[in-house]
Design a protein around this motif. Structure first.
Motif, PDB file in Angstrom:
ATOM      1  N   PRO A 128      -1.483  18.785   5.462  1.00  0.00           N
ATOM      2  CA  PRO A 128      -1.500  19.443   7.003  1.00  0.00           C
ATOM      3  C   PRO A 128      -1.846  18.290   8.025  1.00  0.00           C
ATOM      4  CG  PRO A 128      -2.877  20.058   4.949  1.00  0.00           C
ATOM      5  CD  PRO A 128      -1.678  18.824   4.437  1.00  0.00           C
ATOM      6  N   MET A 129      -1.717  17.715   8.946  1.00  0.00           N
ATOM      7  CA  MET A 129      -2.053  17.281   9.830  1.00  0.00           C
ATOM      8  C   MET A 129      -3.279  17.383  10.921  1.00  0.00           C
ATOM      9  SD  MET A 129      -0.218  14.801  10.797  1.00  0.00           S
ATOM     10  CE  MET A 129      -0.072  13.992  12.769  1.00  0.00           C
ATOM     11  N   PRO A 130      -3.885  16.908  10.876  1.00  0.00           N
ATOM     12  CA  PRO A 130      -5.970  16.806  11.691  1.00  0.00           C
ATOM     13  C   PRO A 130      -4.950  17.571  13.125  1.00  0.00           C
ATOM     14  CG  PRO A 130      -5.098  14.989  11.052  1.00  0.00           C
ATOM     15  CD  PRO A 130      -4.002  14.888  10.671  1.00  0.00           C
ATOM     16  N   ASP A 131      -6.079  17.679  13.525  1.00  0.00           N
ATOM     17  CA  ASP A 131      -5.937  18.142  15.009  1.00  0.00           C
ATOM     18  C   ASP A 131      -6.255  17.824  16.566  1.00  0.00           C
ATOM     19  OD1 ASP A 131      -5.899  21.220  14.901  1.00  0.00           O
ATOM     20  OD2 ASP A 131      -7.629  20.717  13.960  1.00  0.00           O
ATOM     21  N   ARG A 132      -6.435  15.959  15.476  1.00  0.00           N
ATOM     22  CA  ARG A 132      -7.708  14.990  15.602  1.00  0.00           C
ATOM     23  C   ARG A 132      -8.476  14.470  14.804  1.00  0.00           C
ATOM     24  NH1 ARG A 132      -6.549  12.614  19.992  1.00  0.00           N
ATOM     25  NH2 ARG A 132      -5.311  14.384  20.622  1.00  0.00           N
TER      26      ARG A 132
END
Ligand code: T5A
Ligand code: NA
Length: 215
Positions: A128-132
């Motif tokens: 999962p890619m972080p939003d920030r």
């Protein structure tokens, strides 16, 4: 029923940059001031079977081949990936202390020709890619002086930290830079805490305005 998904925030940085301090405060603030459900996680998670092997390695109790330990750190994140995804989809935000950027840079700092960026990045593709990601940047000579100095763990040496900082710069330039906000970590704890809370607050507002929903 549809609802807003949680936001996924990563805090990265060198040893003693203040990551754990800020993660704990951000989580408490999101929960108590913004009244949003939130969970804190950290990598390595030393409590799982892979985490125990990583812990022994970091403490210097075992020697592990450089590629193997890299894959163990990555596996330690993959173990947690389904839970992260589930929390986010259920509307709970997740704040993580270190993520795959740490995985890449501590391995690249070993300067082995057969441990390339491409190889090091590869095994974390699909997480999962972080939003920030906030990168707490701090000169290792300042970091070293915090909290009674470096401990005894494997990478807690100024020469290693200088190399790691160089690799963070390299990696953030190379890719994913739009996910990363570098912050000068040489500031009082409370000031950094306010900055991160303000960011989180505006992000929740944006998400609500844009109806950032998941069914
Ligand atoms: N690693 C990790 C890999 O090699 N590959 C990987 O894939 C991953 C995920 C793990 C080690 O493993 C490596 C990287 C690491 O070498 P860890 O368990 O994450 O290590 O431990 P550290 O990151 O080293 O944790 P530290 O506790 O040393 O650093 P933090 O969390 O950045 O700092 P924190 O918040 O604990 O603060 C350290 C001290 O500074 C003070 C605190 O009170 C504390 O005493 N402090 C401040 N002082 C002044 N001003 C501020 N703003 C301060 N903020 C905190
Ligand atoms: Na920490």
């Amino acid at each position: 029923m549809s609802h807003l998904r949680g936001i996924f925030i990563v805090i990265e940085g060198l040893d003693k940059a203040g990551k754990s301090t800020q993660c704990a405060r951000l989580v408490a603030n999101i929960r108590d001031k913004l009244n949003k459900p939130v969970v804190q996680m950290r990598f390595p998670d030393r409590t799982t079977p892979t985490g125990k092997m990583i812990n022994d390695y970091l403490k210097g109790d075992t020697e592990v081949d450089d590629h193997t330990i890299h894959l163990l750190f990555s596996a330690n994140r993959w173990e947690a990936a389904p839970r992260i995804r589930e929390l986010l989809l259920n509307g709970t935000s997740v704040v993580v202390d270190r993520y795959y950027w740490s995985g890449i840079v501590y391995s690249l700092a070993k300067e082995r020709d057969d441990l390339t960026f491409k190889w090091a990045r590869g095994c974390d593709i699909g997480l999962p890619m972080p939003d920030r990601c906030f990168f707490l940047d701090l000169d290792p000579t300042l970091a070293r002086q915090r909290g009674g100095g470096y401990g005894e763990e494997r990478y807690e040496k100024e020469a290693v930290q200088l190399k790691v900082r160089e690799k963070f710069e390299f990696v953030f330039k190379k890719e994913d830079h739009y996910h990363v906000t570098p912050l000068n970590a040489n500031m009082p704890v409370e000031q950094m805490e306010k900055m991160l809370l303000k960011w989180a607050e505006s992000y929740f507002q944006q998400a609500t305005l844009s109806g950032w929903k998941i069914d």
